[in-house]
Design an enzyme around this catalytic site. Structure first.
Site, short mmCIF file in Angstrom:
data_model
loop_
_atom_site.label_atom_id
_atom_site.label_comp_id
_atom_site.label_asym_id
_atom_site.label_seq_id
_atom_site.Cartn_x
_atom_site.Cartn_y
_atom_site.Cartn_z
N ASN A 136 29.77 62.81 62.44
CA ASN A 136 30.08 64.25 62.34
C ASN A 136 28.83 65.10 62.54
O ASN A 136 28.87 66.12 63.24
CB ASN A 136 30.64 64.57 60.94
CG ASN A 136 31.99 63.94 60.70
OD1 ASN A 136 32.63 63.45 61.63
ND2 ASN A 136 32.43 63.95 59.45
N GLY A 137 27.74 64.68 61.91
CA GLY A 137 26.50 65.45 61.99
C GLY A 137 25.99 65.53 63.42
O GLY A 137 25.61 66.62 63.91
N ARG B 125 22.23 63.42 50.18
CA ARG B 125 22.07 64.41 51.26
C ARG B 125 21.71 65.79 50.68
O ARG B 125 21.94 66.03 49.50
CB ARG B 125 23.36 64.48 52.08
CG ARG B 125 23.60 63.17 52.81
CD ARG B 125 24.73 63.30 53.79
NE ARG B 125 24.91 62.04 54.50
CZ ARG B 125 25.56 61.92 55.64
NH1 ARG B 125 26.12 62.97 56.20
NH2 ARG B 125 25.68 60.75 56.22
N ASN C 170 25.90 58.96 49.78
CA ASN C 170 25.89 60.26 50.46
C ASN C 170 25.50 61.43 49.54
O ASN C 170 25.17 62.51 50.03
CB ASN C 170 27.25 60.55 51.11
CG ASN C 170 27.52 59.73 52.36
OD1 ASN C 170 28.67 59.39 52.67
ND2 ASN C 170 26.48 59.40 53.12
N ASP D 296 32.21 58.16 61.07
CA ASP D 296 30.78 58.48 61.22
C ASP D 296 30.50 59.26 62.50
O ASP D 296 31.20 59.10 63.51
CB ASP D 296 29.97 57.16 61.23
CG ASP D 296 28.51 57.40 60.95
OD1 ASP D 296 28.16 58.49 60.44
OD2 ASP D 296 27.70 56.50 61.24
N TRP E 118 27.70 65.17 66.12
CA TRP E 118 28.65 65.96 66.92
C TRP E 118 28.27 67.44 66.85
O TRP E 118 28.24 68.14 67.86
CB TRP E 118 30.08 65.75 66.38
CG TRP E 118 31.15 66.41 67.18
CD1 TRP E 118 31.87 65.87 68.21
CD2 TRP E 118 31.64 67.77 67.01
NE1 TRP E 118 32.78 66.79 68.70
CE2 TRP E 118 32.65 67.96 67.98
CE3 TRP E 118 31.32 68.81 66.14
CZ2 TRP E 118 33.34 69.16 68.09
CZ3 TRP E 118 32.00 70.01 66.26
CH2 TRP E 118 33.00 70.18 67.23
N LEU F 137 28.18 48.16 58.12
CA LEU F 137 29.25 48.50 57.16
C LEU F 137 28.86 49.66 56.26
O LEU F 137 29.73 50.32 55.70
CB LEU F 137 29.56 47.28 56.28
CG LEU F 137 30.70 46.37 56.70
CD1 LEU F 137 30.87 45.25 55.67
CD2 LEU F 137 32.02 47.12 56.85
C1 IPE Z 1 28.82 55.89 56.16
O1 IPE Z 1 28.14 56.73 57.02
C2 IPE Z 1 29.54 56.68 55.14
C3 IPE Z 1 30.68 57.44 55.62
C4 IPE Z 1 31.12 57.45 56.83
C5 IPE Z 1 31.36 58.22 54.64
P1 IPE Z 1 26.60 57.08 56.79
O2 IPE Z 1 26.24 58.02 57.87
O3 IPE Z 1 26.36 57.52 55.41
O4 IPE Z 1 25.91 55.66 57.00
P2 IPE Z 1 24.42 55.29 57.40
O5 IPE Z 1 23.52 56.06 56.48
O6 IPE Z 1 24.21 55.69 58.82
O7 IPE Z 1 24.33 53.81 57.22
C1 IPE Z 2 30.02 60.94 58.52
O1 IPE Z 2 29.27 61.65 59.46
C2 IPE Z 2 30.45 61.79 57.37
C3 IPE Z 2 29.81 61.44 56.09
C4 IPE Z 2 28.98 60.46 55.91
C5 IPE Z 2 30.14 62.26 54.95
P1 IPE Z 2 27.72 61.84 59.27
O2 IPE Z 2 27.48 63.06 58.48
O3 IPE Z 2 27.09 60.61 58.72
O4 IPE Z 2 27.26 62.07 60.77
P2 IPE Z 2 25.94 61.52 61.45
O5 IPE Z 2 25.94 60.04 61.27
O6 IPE Z 2 24.80 62.19 60.74
O7 IPE Z 2 26.07 61.94 62.86
MG MG Z 3 26.30 58.96 59.60
#
Ligand code: IPE
Ligand code: IPE
Ligand code: MG
Length: 245
Positions: free
Chosen positions: A28-29, A77, A74, A26, A31, A200
């Protein structure tokens, strides 16, 4: 505190390693956002970290590792972000040489049905090609949800009841476990979630019943082998009781 032995490079390392480490990749966005970049850049960087961490897991002798790559939630999104993640997934699936040279078996957790046909074919191909790799199992949770996992197992068992193979009162916890996507692999001993979130998010909810947790504020693309070592050292110091004394 568990016993420590020395690794080849002379650093302290725990004797007791978790049988299954689950990574929730978790952050990536965030970052990408921190750098003023579109979110897919974060996913691309996260994929690089994933490769690096898998290699490290193999080097230190972990046997079962799982990574949460894409949840059943996901899909909500924006379409362009989902599309970008799918393309990164495609590229990764195109190159399994590393898994073969590392003698690593790859299995996917979650239903493959939701993916485009070409991705599904690549997933089946990797599972097939790495079937006999025996040093480490890498589980990639893609279109995975813990609730979906349990519902999927319930459907399989319901079908067996309908066929008269079993009666409802014969259903046991281990029969449920044997029909989860992780069938045959150990429960999660240690969950590692970077990015500062302490939840989780529907990851392996059945398999994490007695898991230990390691949270860090580091965003997944910045996660390092050293940070993993830190988590393992902390894990080795935890006292697990499983309801006993
Ligand atoms: C959990 O992360 C799913 C993955 C890492 C693939 P999310 O970013 O989707 O979780 P929430 O929405 O913050 O709970
Ligand atoms: C986890 O990073 C990757 C996936 C859930 C696919 P995020 O995309 O949830 O990153 P944040 O939480 O928005 O920073
Ligand atoms: Mg996330």
């Amino acid at each position: 505190m568990a016993l420590f032995k020395k690794k080849d490079d002379d650093t302290a390392f725990p004797e007791v390693l978790p049988a299954h480490v689950g990574f929730i990749m978790d952050g990536n966005g965030r970052w990408a956002k921190k750098r003023g970049l579109p979110r897919p850049f974060g996913h691309r960087e996260g994929a690089k970290t994933f490769r690096k961490i898998v290699r490290h897991c193999k080097d230190i002798g972990l046997q079962n590792i799982s990574f949460y790559a894409f949840s059943t939630e996901n899909w909500q999104r924006p379409a362009d972000e989902v599309q970008a993640i799918m393309n990164i997934f495609r590229e990764y699936l195109d190159d399994v040489r590393e898994l073969l040279t590392e003698n690593t078996r790859m299995v996917f957790l979650g239903s493959k049905d939701a993916f485009d046909e070409d991705i599904q074919q690549k997933m089946f191909k990797i599972e097939d090609e790495t079937r006999n790799c025996s040093e480490m199992t890498l589980m990639l949770a893609a279109n995975y949800g813990g609730r979906d996992d349990i519902a999927h197992a319930a459907k399989i068992l319901a079908e067996k009841v309908r066929n008269g193979e079993i009666s409802p009162d014969e259903i046991t916890e281990s029969m449920i476990a044997e029909n989860l996507y992780t069938a045959g692999y150990p429960d999660v001993d240690l969950v590692i979630r970077p990015s500062g979130e302490m939840r989780l998010s529907n990851y392996l909810i059945w398999q994490c019943a007695y898991a230990e947790y390691y949270f860090t504020n580091i965003l997944w693309p910045d996660f390092t082998p050293d940070e993993l070592d830190k988590a393992l050292i902390e894990y080795a110091s935890r006292q697990r009781r499983f309801g006993g004394v």
